[in-house]
Design a protein around this motif. Structure first.
Motif, short mmCIF file in Angstrom:
data_model
loop_
_atom_site.label_atom_id
_atom_site.label_comp_id
_atom_site.label_asym_id
_atom_site.label_seq_id
_atom_site.Cartn_x
_atom_site.Cartn_y
_atom_site.Cartn_z
N GLU A 1 -51.38 11.39 90.58
CA GLU A 1 -51.21 9.97 90.96
C GLU A 1 -50.22 9.30 90.01
N ASN A 2 -50.30 9.68 88.74
CA ASN A 2 -49.41 9.06 87.76
C ASN A 2 -47.95 9.48 87.99
N ILE A 3 -47.75 10.75 88.34
CA ILE A 3 -46.38 11.20 88.62
C ILE A 3 -45.83 10.43 89.82
N ARG A 4 -46.67 10.23 90.79
CA ARG A 4 -46.23 9.47 91.98
C ARG A 4 -45.80 8.06 91.57
N LYS A 5 -46.60 7.45 90.66
CA LYS A 5 -46.28 6.10 90.19
C LYS A 5 -44.89 6.08 89.54
N ILE A 6 -44.62 7.13 88.73
CA ILE A 6 -43.32 7.19 88.03
C ILE A 6 -42.19 7.31 89.06
N ILE A 7 -42.41 8.19 90.05
CA ILE A 7 -41.36 8.40 91.05
C ILE A 7 -41.13 7.12 91.86
N ASP A 8 -42.23 6.42 92.18
CA ASP A 8 -42.13 5.23 93.04
C ASP A 8 -41.75 3.96 92.28
N ASN A 9 -41.60 4.07 90.96
CA ASN A 9 -41.28 2.88 90.15
C ASN A 9 -39.95 2.27 90.62
N PRO A 10 -39.98 1.06 91.13
CA PRO A 10 -38.75 0.49 91.68
C PRO A 10 -37.69 0.21 90.60
N PHE A 11 -38.12 0.17 89.32
CA PHE A 11 -37.14 -0.11 88.25
C PHE A 11 -36.46 1.15 87.76
N CYS A 12 -36.88 2.28 88.29
CA CYS A 12 -36.34 3.56 87.83
C CYS A 12 -35.44 4.16 88.91
N ASN A 13 -34.23 3.66 89.01
CA ASN A 13 -33.31 4.19 90.01
C ASN A 13 -32.80 5.55 89.58
N ASP A 14 -32.59 6.38 90.52
CA ASP A 14 -31.91 7.65 90.26
C ASP A 14 -32.58 8.47 89.15
N LEU A 15 -33.92 8.47 89.17
CA LEU A 15 -34.66 9.24 88.17
C LEU A 15 -34.49 10.74 88.43
N LYS A 16 -34.16 11.47 87.35
CA LYS A 16 -33.98 12.93 87.48
C LYS A 16 -35.21 13.64 86.89
#
Ligand SMILES: Cc1cc2nc3c(=O)[nH]c(=O)nc-3n(C[C@H](O)[C@H](O)[C@H](O)COP(=O)(O)OP(=O)(O)OC[C@H]3O[C@@H](n4cnc5c(N)ncnc54)[C@H](O)[C@@H]3O)c2cc1C
Length: 404
Positions: free
Chosen positions: A270-285
């Motif tokens: 669930e936490n990884i999903r939160k990181i991926i869905d974070n709207p402030f984190c564009n283009d996260l690799k």
């Protein structure tokens, strides 16, 4: 009553003081240039002298001690326990602090313990002969001969095979073997573990808190929690030390690190999903995906371990890839190649078989008047002050009984 003590370590000095204070004439023979050198290195120079859990038991067994005869150390540990040990030093003004059950001198220096013991030996008149490596003890009807001198009793307190630079290279076992005693297979314990280092060497110097499990054929042998340090040869740290005695030559083992033991698979997912869905984190690799949760470099190695290219866009990770990351965070497996050996080990697991000794007196059943105490015997404690406690407790028993 004249008593020779072979080995001036923790158990030998304790036996010497106990016997001398009961009226015997006592001589310590020590191969190094000073007695108690090993004590100075204990506890990273702070001397973790004992532990409040020394007598902890499960199903009637002491859980912090190991021996072919698991009950052997019980009598000595009960009759001279951690409180008795602390009290003995407290009487001389030594103060202690307790950290998670482990006792250290308040001064934070091991020399406090050694100085008090050495001074006490001097004051009560224990004779100390240093630079004397004993290779032969002879017995006749009159008693024992050590270095051309006659003694009524001999206490062998020569330690094990670990840390040979501190005087203990395993040659001391022969002093008991020449009287018909046998030892079981010895192995280094409380030491670093060598693993496949392809990944660990890239993490050299990084410390993480983890649940560490030693496994054989997928079966967990033992788990311990604490700080683990990655190194170019494998892993180190208190939980690794604790598990090291379970590693045997010629057998296959794995170490499994749960890098997030406080969290379930579902919570990490669930936490990884939160990181991926974070709207402030564009283009996260993928290379930065795990850094909000764990050490960045460790996170990158986990991604690599899962064979996910670091440049993968986090949005493009499949559900299976995320599952793989979670599984690896909970179970980062390393193949065990061995330990760092006796050279680096704090103690020796195994030793002279205890079945031929009386555990109330530490006297040999094969040779009257011959005693042994400390690490030379097949008694090993966990990391945390348990080994010094055994050295002190068995030293007191031997010193007392040898005078009788
Ligand atoms: C780096 C390190 C850190 C440690 N830290 C801790 C800790 O914090 N807490 C803990 O509980 N345990 C610790 N240990 C383990 C603990 O020090 C030992 O278990 C304990 O010292 C054993 O006491 P001993 O008297 O049986 O043997 P030793 O202390 O090893 O003493 C044996 C002595 O006999 C001498 N000797 C050997 N052969 C002969 C011979 N033939 N003739 C004459 N002399 C001889 C040796 O030179 C040595 O001085 C540590 C060990 C090491 C190496």
């Amino acid at each position: 009553m004249k008593i020779a003590i072979i080995g001036g370590g923790a158990s030998g000095m304790t036996a010497a003081l106990t016997a001398r204070e009961s009226g015997a004439s006592v001589t310590i023979f020590e191969r190094m240039d000073r007695v108690g050198k090993k004590l100075l290195s204990t506890g990273n120079g702070r001397c973790n002298i004992t532990n409040k859990n020394v007598l902890e038991e499960k199903d009637g067994n002491l859980i912090h001690y190991y021996s072919d005869q698991p009950d052997f150390p019980r009598y000595a540990l009960y009759n001279f326990n951690h409180l008795a040990l602390l009290n003995e030093f407290s009487k001389l003004g030594v103060l202690f602090r307790c950290e998670n059950g482990k006792y250290y001198p308040y001064s934070e220096t091991a020399s406090t313990i050694l100085d008090v013991m050495r001074l006490r030996c001097e004051r009560v008149g224990v004779k100390t002969i240093c630079g004397a490596k004993i290779e032969q003890i002879s017995k006749n009807s009159m008693g024992f001969d050590v270095c051309g001198e006659k003694f009524d009793r001999v206490i062998v307190a020569v330690g094990g095979s670990s840390s040979p630079h501190l005087g203990t290279d395993g040659s001391g076992y022969e002093l008991l073997e020449m009287f018909g005693h046998h030892r079981n297979k010895i192995r280094p314990a409380i030491t670093q573990i060598r693993t496949d280092n392809t990944l660990t060497r890239q993490l050299k110097g990084i410390k993480v808190y983890a649940n560490v499990t030693l496994k054989q054929n997928s079966k967990a042998i033992r788990t311990d929690y604490g700080q683990v340090m990655f190194a170019d040869y494998g892993i180190s740290g208190p939980p690794v030390f604790q598990l090291s005695s379970g590693v045997r030559d010629g057998e296959k083992f794995k170490i499994s690190l749960d890098l997030m033991p406080e969290f379930t698979h579902a919570e990490i997912h669930e936490n990884i999903r939160k990181i991926i869905d974070n709207p402030f984190c564009n283009d996260l690799k993928a290379d930065n995906l795990l850094s909000p949760m764990i050490n960045k470099k460790v996170g990158q190695i986990i991604v690599k371990y899962c064979q996910i290219p670091l440049s993968t866009s986090a949005d493009n990770l499949s559900a299976r890839e995320i599952d793989r990351l979670v599984t690896t965070l909970k179970s980062f497996d390393l193949e065990v190649l061995g330990t760092k050996g006796f050279q680096n080990a704090q103690v020796t697991a195994g030793g002279i078989l205890t079945k031929d000794f009386d555990n109330h007196t530490m006297e040999s059943r094969l040779c009257k008047g011959l005693f042994a105490c400390g690490e030379v015997l097949d008694v090993t404690g966990d990391c945390g002050g348990y080994n010094l406690q055994w050295a002190f407790s068995s030293g007191v028993m031997a010193g007392k009984a040898a005078v009788l």
